[in-house]
Design an enzyme around this catalytic site. Structure first.
Site, PDB file in Angstrom:
ATOM      1  N   TRP A 102       0.823  -1.217   0.000  1.00  0.00           N
ATOM      2  CA  TRP A 102       0.000   0.000   0.000  1.00  0.00           C
ATOM      3  C   TRP A 102       0.848   1.254   0.000  1.00  0.00           C
ATOM      4  O   TRP A 102       0.529   2.230  -0.699  1.00  0.00           O
ATOM      5  CB  TRP A 102      -0.995  -0.010   1.159  1.00  0.00           C
ATOM      6  CG  TRP A 102      -2.105  -1.003   0.926  1.00  0.00           C
ATOM      7  CD1 TRP A 102      -2.379  -2.116   1.659  1.00  0.00           C
ATOM      8  CD2 TRP A 102      -3.082  -0.971  -0.134  1.00  0.00           C
ATOM      9  NE1 TRP A 102      -3.462  -2.776   1.123  1.00  0.00           N
ATOM     10  CE2 TRP A 102      -3.912  -2.105   0.027  1.00  0.00           C
ATOM     11  CE3 TRP A 102      -3.323  -0.111  -1.203  1.00  0.00           C
ATOM     12  CZ2 TRP A 102      -4.979  -2.392  -0.844  1.00  0.00           C
ATOM     13  CZ3 TRP A 102      -4.386  -0.394  -2.069  1.00  0.00           C
ATOM     14  CH2 TRP A 102      -5.188  -1.517  -1.884  1.00  0.00           C
ATOM     15  N   ASP A 180      -1.373   6.547   6.181  1.00  0.00           N
ATOM     16  CA  ASP A 180      -2.471   5.685   5.753  1.00  0.00           C
ATOM     17  C   ASP A 180      -2.678   4.672   6.877  1.00  0.00           C
ATOM     18  O   ASP A 180      -1.854   3.784   7.080  1.00  0.00           O
ATOM     19  CB  ASP A 180      -2.085   4.991   4.443  1.00  0.00           C
ATOM     20  CG  ASP A 180      -3.153   3.998   3.971  1.00  0.00           C
ATOM     21  OD1 ASP A 180      -4.161   3.804   4.674  1.00  0.00           O
ATOM     22  OD2 ASP A 180      -2.956   3.423   2.878  1.00  0.00           O
ATOM     23  N   LYS A 204     -12.179  -1.658   6.737  1.00  0.00           N
ATOM     24  CA  LYS A 204     -11.389  -2.586   7.551  1.00  0.00           C
ATOM     25  C   LYS A 204     -11.803  -2.489   9.017  1.00  0.00           C
ATOM     26  O   LYS A 204     -12.296  -3.452   9.578  1.00  0.00           O
ATOM     27  CB  LYS A 204      -9.889  -2.290   7.412  1.00  0.00           C
ATOM     28  CG  LYS A 204      -9.218  -2.925   6.204  1.00  0.00           C
ATOM     29  CD  LYS A 204      -9.438  -2.210   4.921  1.00  0.00           C
ATOM     30  CE  LYS A 204      -8.804  -2.886   3.728  1.00  0.00           C
ATOM     31  NZ  LYS A 204      -7.992  -1.986   2.918  1.00  0.00           N
TER      32      LYS A 204
HETATM   33  C1  LIG Z   1      -7.464  -1.467   1.781  1.00  0.00           C
HETATM   34  C2  LIG Z   1      -6.375  -0.474   1.853  1.00  0.00           C
HETATM   35  C3  LIG Z   1      -6.263   0.576   0.932  1.00  0.00           C
HETATM   36  C4  LIG Z   1      -7.221   0.753  -0.216  1.00  0.00           C
HETATM   37  O1  LIG Z   1      -8.423   1.209   0.266  1.00  0.00           O
HETATM   38  P1  LIG Z   1      -9.623   1.614  -0.700  1.00  0.00           P
HETATM   39  O2  LIG Z   1     -10.572   2.221   0.268  1.00  0.00           O
HETATM   40  O3  LIG Z   1     -10.107   0.374  -1.351  1.00  0.00           O
HETATM   41  O4  LIG Z   1      -9.095   2.603  -1.691  1.00  0.00           O
HETATM   42  C5  LIG Z   1      -5.236   1.477   1.104  1.00  0.00           C
HETATM   43  N1  LIG Z   1      -4.353   1.358   2.101  1.00  0.00           N
HETATM   44  C6  LIG Z   1      -4.428   0.355   3.002  1.00  0.00           C
HETATM   45  C7  LIG Z   1      -3.423   0.279   4.090  1.00  0.00           C
HETATM   46  C8  LIG Z   1      -5.443  -0.589   2.907  1.00  0.00           C
HETATM   47  O5  LIG Z   1      -5.520  -1.589   3.791  1.00  0.00           O
END
Ligand SMILES: *Cc1c(COP(=O)(O)O)cnc(C)c1O
Length: 368
Positions: A102, A180, A204
């Site tokens: 990511w 993030d 999540k």
């Molecule tokens: C799932 C995830 C993403 C992508 O998220 P979306 O909402 O599908 O764009 C980005 N960063 C991390 C750490 C993730 O777990």
């Protein structure tokens, strides 16, 4: 009704009591004769819902008053662009730390807007097994003096690598820190004041897919790159209280119920203890056996996403099938990484971790 043990990486398990409340309120929310997803987002009912969600989130994370909370669209992936668009503020370079898939994706997207300085990369090894098994050491960091911001992913969902602590070299610099936190926000107390921006897709650890949480410090709002779409400007969303257009009302409503559930449990310290117990249970099972392998350094092992490999990959498919038969679902690793992955977000009960550990020991006795 039998609920499975849902180890999906996302969209993921939600607290049963929250789902029951959603079900109970779906036809008639608070005696209105309709659900909360059938009313105007600008009406007083939904306004109260989003305001309460924000207030509860602020309380849970102790968000300082000089931070704005935004409920946006586009997922964490849209933030990969929105962060440089808003945070470069005339700068031309940004620091990116890559510790997994990511953060790599975020850096790739940022390179459309600025020079990306990869300040650390733990994935440069050639062998898949030793790539992304740790966070960078302070002495490895090659931070750029002129970086407009530093970006990292504090929990790598695919590899199962988590920053449990951040070095002062990152947190104490003038350039704002951007994180993030999609896959571990609200899993433990976090010091929001260390960050310029925190963002997370909801699916999540927050609620259903469809809303993206952005927590941004006041002074970073208001100088977007010229010529960008209005929807990519934090200021536009802040000035309109996340109601520039129709927000994802269902996801915000359910997220609000999840925040209340967390408060009832005792907040983030309480959920942290619960998450540590689940993670310890599973990592112990892996470490006690030569049948299962996890190469992530102990101090960087994710509490949310436990990735592991079977020593004999020929057994992978059997493992997944027998797990399914035992009520353990979505245990297969990400297709880019292979192996297995057990995602254990806040809503995964401790009994789920125990059930998986027991299944793994049984499977080893049978096939080892
Ligand atoms: C799932 C995830 C993403 C992508 O998220 P979306 O909402 O599908 O764009 C980005 N960063 C991390 C750490 C993730 O777990």
């Amino acid at each position: 009704m039998t609920r499975i043990w849902n180890f999906s990486a996302g969209p993921a398990v939600l607290p049963l009591v929250v789902l029951e409340q959603v079900r109970d309120e779906l036809l008639d929310w608070h005696g209105r004769g309709m659900s909360i997803i059938e009313v105007s987002h600008r009406g007083k009912d939904f306004t109260a819902v989003i305001q309460e969600a924000e207030a509860d989130l602020r309380e849970l994370l102790s968000i300082p008053p000089n931070y704005r909370v935004l409920f946006l669209h586009g997922g964490a992936s849209a933030q990969f662009a929105m962060v440089p668009i808003n945070l470069l503020r005339g700068g031309t370079r940004a620091d990116y730390l890559t510790t997994g898939s990511w953060s790599q994706k975020a850096a790739e997207e940022a390179s459309r807007f600025c020079q990306v300085n990869i300040a650390a990369d733990t994935g440069s090894g050639s062998e898949q097994e030793v790539r992304f098994t740790r966070v960078p050491r302070a002495e490895e960091l090659k931070l750029a003096d002129d970086a407009a911001f530093t970006h990292l992913c504090t929990n790598e969902t695919i590899q199962g690598v988590e920053w449990l602590d951040l070095p002062p070299a990152i947190t104490d610099r003038a350039a704002p820190l951007v994180a993030d936190m999609s896959s571990h926000i609200l899993s433990r107390p976090m010091d929001v004041s260390r960050y310029g921006v925190i963002y997370a897709g909801a699916q999540k650890n927050i609620g259903p897919a469809g809303v993206t949480l952005v927590i941004v410090r006041d002074d970073l709002i208001g100088q977007p790159m010229p010529g960008m779409p209005r929807m990519y400007d934090y200021r536009v969303h802040a000035e309109n209280d996340s109601m520039v257009n129709t927000p994802c009302t269902f996801a915000i409503y359910v997220a609000g119920l999840v925040f209340k559930w967390l408060k009832r449990l005792g907040g983030l310290s309480a959920i942290e203890a619960h998450n540590i117990a689940k993670a310890e249970c599973l990592y112990r099972t892996i470490d006690e056996s030569a049948f299962y392998i996890n190469r992530v350094e102990p101090e960087a092992r994710s509490r949310m996403n436990v990735s592991f490999f079977l020593a004999d990959p020929a057994l992978d498919a059997v493992f997944i099938d027998e797990a399914q038969a035992a009520g353990i679902s979505f245990i297969k690793g990400h297709k880019s990484f292979g192996g297995m992955r057990a995602s254990m977000y806040n809503a995964m009960p401790l009994e789920g971790a125990h059930a998986l550990a027991e299944f793994m020991r049984d499977f080893e006795r049978k096939h080892g």
